[in-house]
Design a protein around this motif. Structure first.
Motif, PDB file in Angstrom:
ATOM      1  N   SER A  82       0.832  -1.207   0.000  1.00 41.38           N
ATOM      2  CA  SER A  82       0.000   0.000   0.000  1.00 41.38           C
ATOM      3  C   SER A  82       0.862   1.251   0.000  1.00 41.38           C
ATOM      4  O   SER A  82       0.513   2.256  -0.641  1.00 41.38           O
ATOM      5  CB  SER A  82      -0.945   0.007   1.204  1.00 41.38           C
ATOM      6  N   GLN A  83       1.993   1.205   0.692  1.00 37.86           N
ATOM      7  CA  GLN A  83       2.893   2.353   0.717  1.00 37.86           C
ATOM      8  C   GLN A  83       3.550   2.556  -0.653  1.00 37.86           C
ATOM      9  O   GLN A  83       3.665   3.688  -1.135  1.00 37.86           O
ATOM     10  CB  GLN A  83       3.961   2.162   1.792  1.00 37.86           C
ATOM     11  N   ARG A  84       3.961   1.475  -1.283  1.00 34.62           N
ATOM     12  CA  ARG A  84       4.574   1.603  -2.608  1.00 34.62           C
ATOM     13  C   ARG A  84       3.578   2.141  -3.634  1.00 34.62           C
ATOM     14  O   ARG A  84       3.937   2.923  -4.519  1.00 34.62           O
ATOM     15  CB  ARG A  84       5.156   0.261  -3.051  1.00 34.62           C
ATOM     16  N   ALA A  85       2.319   1.737  -3.493  1.00 41.09           N
ATOM     17  CA  ALA A  85       1.293   2.219  -4.414  1.00 41.09           C
ATOM     18  C   ALA A  85       1.039   3.707  -4.234  1.00 41.09           C
ATOM     19  O   ALA A  85       0.662   4.406  -5.181  1.00 41.09           O
ATOM     20  CB  ALA A  85      -0.005   1.440  -4.209  1.00 41.09           C
ATOM     21  N   ALA A  86       1.241   4.214  -3.012  1.00 42.01           N
ATOM     22  CA  ALA A  86       0.980   5.625  -2.713  1.00 42.01           C
ATOM     23  C   ALA A  86       2.208   6.506  -2.892  1.00 42.01           C
ATOM     24  O   ALA A  86       2.109   7.732  -2.795  1.00 42.01           O
ATOM     25  CB  ALA A  86       0.465   5.760  -1.281  1.00 42.01           C
ATOM     26  N   ALA A  87       3.349   5.907  -3.158  1.00 42.62           N
ATOM     27  CA  ALA A  87       4.610   6.655  -3.191  1.00 42.62           C
ATOM     28  C   ALA A  87       4.619   7.768  -4.230  1.00 42.62           C
ATOM     29  O   ALA A  87       5.268   8.799  -4.047  1.00 42.62           O
ATOM     30  CB  ALA A  87       5.779   5.700  -3.428  1.00 42.62           C
ATOM     31  N   LYS A  88       3.868   7.579  -5.301  1.00 47.93           N
ATOM     32  CA  LYS A  88       3.845   8.595  -6.360  1.00 47.93           C
ATOM     33  C   LYS A  88       3.277   9.924  -5.871  1.00 47.93           C
ATOM     34  O   LYS A  88       3.503  10.978  -6.481  1.00 47.93           O
ATOM     35  CB  LYS A  88       3.022   8.092  -7.544  1.00 47.93           C
ATOM     36  N   ASP A  89       2.530   9.896  -4.780  1.00 48.47           N
ATOM     37  CA  ASP A  89       1.915  11.105  -4.232  1.00 48.47           C
ATOM     38  C   ASP A  89       2.744  11.732  -3.114  1.00 48.47           C
ATOM     39  O   ASP A  89       2.249  12.613  -2.393  1.00 48.47           O
ATOM     40  CB  ASP A  89       0.500  10.792  -3.719  1.00 48.47           C
ATOM     41  N   GLY A  90       3.976  11.284  -2.972  1.00 50.53           N
ATOM     42  CA  GLY A  90       4.889  11.881  -2.012  1.00 50.53           C
ATOM     43  C   GLY A  90       4.500  11.636  -0.561  1.00 50.53           C
ATOM     44  O   GLY A  90       3.684  10.764  -0.250  1.00 50.53           O
ATOM     45  N   LEU A  91       5.088  12.434   0.318  1.00 51.83           N
ATOM     46  CA  LEU A  91       4.864  12.243   1.757  1.00 51.83           C
ATOM     47  C   LEU A  91       3.391  12.352   2.162  1.00 51.83           C
ATOM     48  O   LEU A  91       2.918  11.537   2.960  1.00 51.83           O
ATOM     49  CB  LEU A  91       5.712  13.236   2.548  1.00 51.83           C
ATOM     50  N   PRO A  92       2.626  13.335   1.646  1.00 54.12           N
ATOM     51  CA  PRO A  92       1.209  13.379   2.026  1.00 54.12           C
ATOM     52  C   PRO A  92       0.456  12.115   1.617  1.00 54.12           C
ATOM     53  O   PRO A  92      -0.376  11.607   2.376  1.00 54.12           O
ATOM     54  CB  PRO A  92       0.682  14.614   1.270  1.00 54.12           C
ATOM     55  N   GLY A  93       0.767  11.608   0.416  1.00 53.76           N
ATOM     56  CA  GLY A  93       0.109  10.390  -0.045  1.00 53.76           C
ATOM     57  C   GLY A  93       0.447   9.188   0.818  1.00 53.76           C
ATOM     58  O   GLY A  93      -0.421   8.369   1.134  1.00 53.76           O
ATOM     59  N   LEU A  94       1.712   9.087   1.211  1.00 48.72           N
ATOM     60  CA  LEU A  94       2.128   7.984   2.090  1.00 48.72           C
ATOM     61  C   LEU A  94       1.423   8.082   3.435  1.00 48.72           C
ATOM     62  O   LEU A  94       0.987   7.073   4.003  1.00 48.72           O
ATOM     63  CB  LEU A  94       3.642   8.010   2.288  1.00 48.72           C
ATOM     64  N   GLY A  95       1.313   9.308   3.957  1.00 48.92           N
ATOM     65  CA  GLY A  95       0.648   9.493   5.236  1.00 48.92           C
ATOM     66  C   GLY A  95      -0.810   9.097   5.191  1.00 48.92           C
ATOM     67  O   GLY A  95      -1.316   8.417   6.098  1.00 48.92           O
ATOM     68  N   ARG A  96      -1.495   9.493   4.128  1.00 48.58           N
ATOM     69  CA  ARG A  96      -2.911   9.132   4.004  1.00 48.58           C
ATOM     70  C   ARG A  96      -3.081   7.626   3.812  1.00 48.58           C
ATOM     71  O   ARG A  96      -3.993   7.020   4.382  1.00 48.58           O
ATOM     72  CB  ARG A  96      -3.538   9.894   2.840  1.00 48.58           C
ATOM     73  N   ALA A  97      -2.194   7.026   3.015  1.00 48.99           N
ATOM     74  CA  ALA A  97      -2.263   5.578   2.787  1.00 48.99           C
ATOM     75  C   ALA A  97      -2.020   4.806   4.078  1.00 48.99           C
ATOM     76  O   ALA A  97      -2.593   3.734   4.286  1.00 48.99           O
ATOM     77  CB  ALA A  97      -1.251   5.169   1.723  1.00 48.99           C
ATOM     78  N   TYR A  98      -1.172   5.339   4.940  1.00 50.10           N
ATOM     79  CA  TYR A  98      -0.879   4.701   6.228  1.00 50.10           C
ATOM     80  C   TYR A  98      -2.165   4.555   7.033  1.00 50.10           C
ATOM     81  O   TYR A  98      -2.482   3.485   7.549  1.00 50.10           O
ATOM     82  CB  TYR A  98       0.133   5.559   6.989  1.00 50.10           C
ATOM     83  N   ARG A  99      -2.910   5.665   7.135  1.00 51.21           N
ATOM     84  CA  ARG A  99      -4.146   5.646   7.916  1.00 51.21           C
ATOM     85  C   ARG A  99      -5.189   4.738   7.275  1.00 51.21           C
ATOM     86  O   ARG A  99      -5.859   3.956   7.970  1.00 51.21           O
ATOM     87  CB  ARG A  99      -4.698   7.059   8.056  1.00 51.21           C
ATOM     88  N   LEU A 103      -6.877   1.442   9.129  1.00 56.44           N
ATOM     89  CA  LEU A 103      -8.309   1.363   9.407  1.00 56.44           C
ATOM     90  C   LEU A 103      -8.950   0.171   8.700  1.00 56.44           C
ATOM     91  O   LEU A 103      -9.944  -0.381   9.194  1.00 56.44           O
ATOM     92  CB  LEU A 103      -9.007   2.652   8.978  1.00 56.44           C
ATOM     93  N   GLU A 104      -8.377  -0.236   7.580  1.00 56.29           N
ATOM     94  CA  GLU A 104      -8.908  -1.399   6.857  1.00 56.29           C
ATOM     95  C   GLU A 104      -8.396  -2.719   7.422  1.00 56.29           C
ATOM     96  O   GLU A 104      -9.002  -3.767   7.200  1.00 56.29           O
ATOM     97  CB  GLU A 104      -8.539  -1.303   5.370  1.00 56.29           C
ATOM     98  N   HIS A 105      -7.270  -2.687   8.147  1.00 55.35           N
ATOM     99  CA  HIS A 105      -6.662  -3.909   8.697  1.00 55.35           C
ATOM    100  C   HIS A 105      -6.308  -3.701  10.176  1.00 55.35           C
ATOM    101  O   HIS A 105      -5.142  -3.838  10.570  1.00 55.35           O
ATOM    102  CB  HIS A 105      -5.385  -4.262   7.922  1.00 55.35           C
ATOM    103  N   PRO A 106      -7.278  -3.375  11.020  1.00 58.53           N
ATOM    104  CA  PRO A 106      -6.951  -3.063  12.418  1.00 58.53           C
ATOM    105  C   PRO A 106      -6.307  -4.214  13.189  1.00 58.53           C
ATOM    106  O   PRO A 106      -5.395  -3.992  13.992  1.00 58.53           O
ATOM    107  CB  PRO A 106      -8.308  -2.676  13.025  1.00 58.53           C
TER     108      PRO A 106
END
Length: 201
Positions: A82-99, A103-106
């Motif tokens: 999920s982090q690699r998929a969001a990497a194109k959106d930089g740090l904000p994208g990684l941060g949002r993907a983290y959350r 939340l999807e895999h608690p």
């Protein structure tokens, strides 16, 4: 794909334990450990919840410690994807993907980061798998530094500090801290903006 053999009327027949069975066992393991704690979860419990046999667990993983390690490794692999998929959106994208991933895999998130497996000897994530899942964050920090958006602090140190900030907020949300009506999404966005300002060049 792994196989084991059962005896039926004196004849051995192959029983295939495929990827579907393996994935189901890993998911069930994370859920049971999250709910009951690793000490109380037995292989019989896992097999019953996954609607398979303990033979399948032994065939696919080996034993309880190996199953728990596989479950936490599976979590880090999924998180890393999920982090690699969001990497194109930089740090904000990684941060949002983290959350979003948390939340999807608690159950997996708590298994990975909650310390439930700390009491188990030889039961910890495979170092290369765990560290690899955080590599996109380090790479994003380096890229932002190269672009002049972030200061020139050590990239690994900066990545760990950023990780700690977003991780803490996500953990609070999963723990259902504060009022039920809390707007966690807005709080999280504000935190991401704060992180960016704190480390800006």
């Amino acid at each position: 794909m792994k196989q084991c053999y059962e005896t039926l009327e004196g004849m051995a027949r192959p029983v295939v334990h495929d990827q579907h069975v393996q994935d189901r066992l890993l998911a069930v393991t994370a859920e049971l450990v999250d709910r009951e704690g690793p000490a109380r979860v037995t292989l019989r419990d896992v097999a019953a919840a996954a609607e398979t046999s303990t033979t399948a667990i032994y065939s696919l993983f080996g034993g309880k410690a190996q199953l728990l390690t596989a479950a936490v490794d599976d979590g880090f692999r999924s998180f890393g994807e999920s982090q690699r998929a969001a990497a194109k959106d930089g740090l904000p994208g990684l941060g949002r993907a983290y959350r979003v991933w948390a939340l999807e895999h608690p159950a997996l998130y708590r298994l990975m980061f909650g310390g439930a497996l700390a009491a188990y000897v030889d039961c910890s994530p495979t170092p290369a798998v765990a560290s690899g899942s955080m590599l996109p964050l380090v790479e994003a920090v380096v890229a932002a530094q190269s672009a002049g958006a972030l200061g020139k602090d050590d990239p690994a140190l900066m990545a760990m500090a950023i990780w700690g900030q977003v991780h803490g907020l996500v953990s609070l949300e999963l723990a259902q801290m504060n009022d039920p009506a809390t707007d966690w999404a807005s709080i999280y966005e504000a935190a991401l903006e704060s992180v960016a300002r704190a480390w800006a060049a």
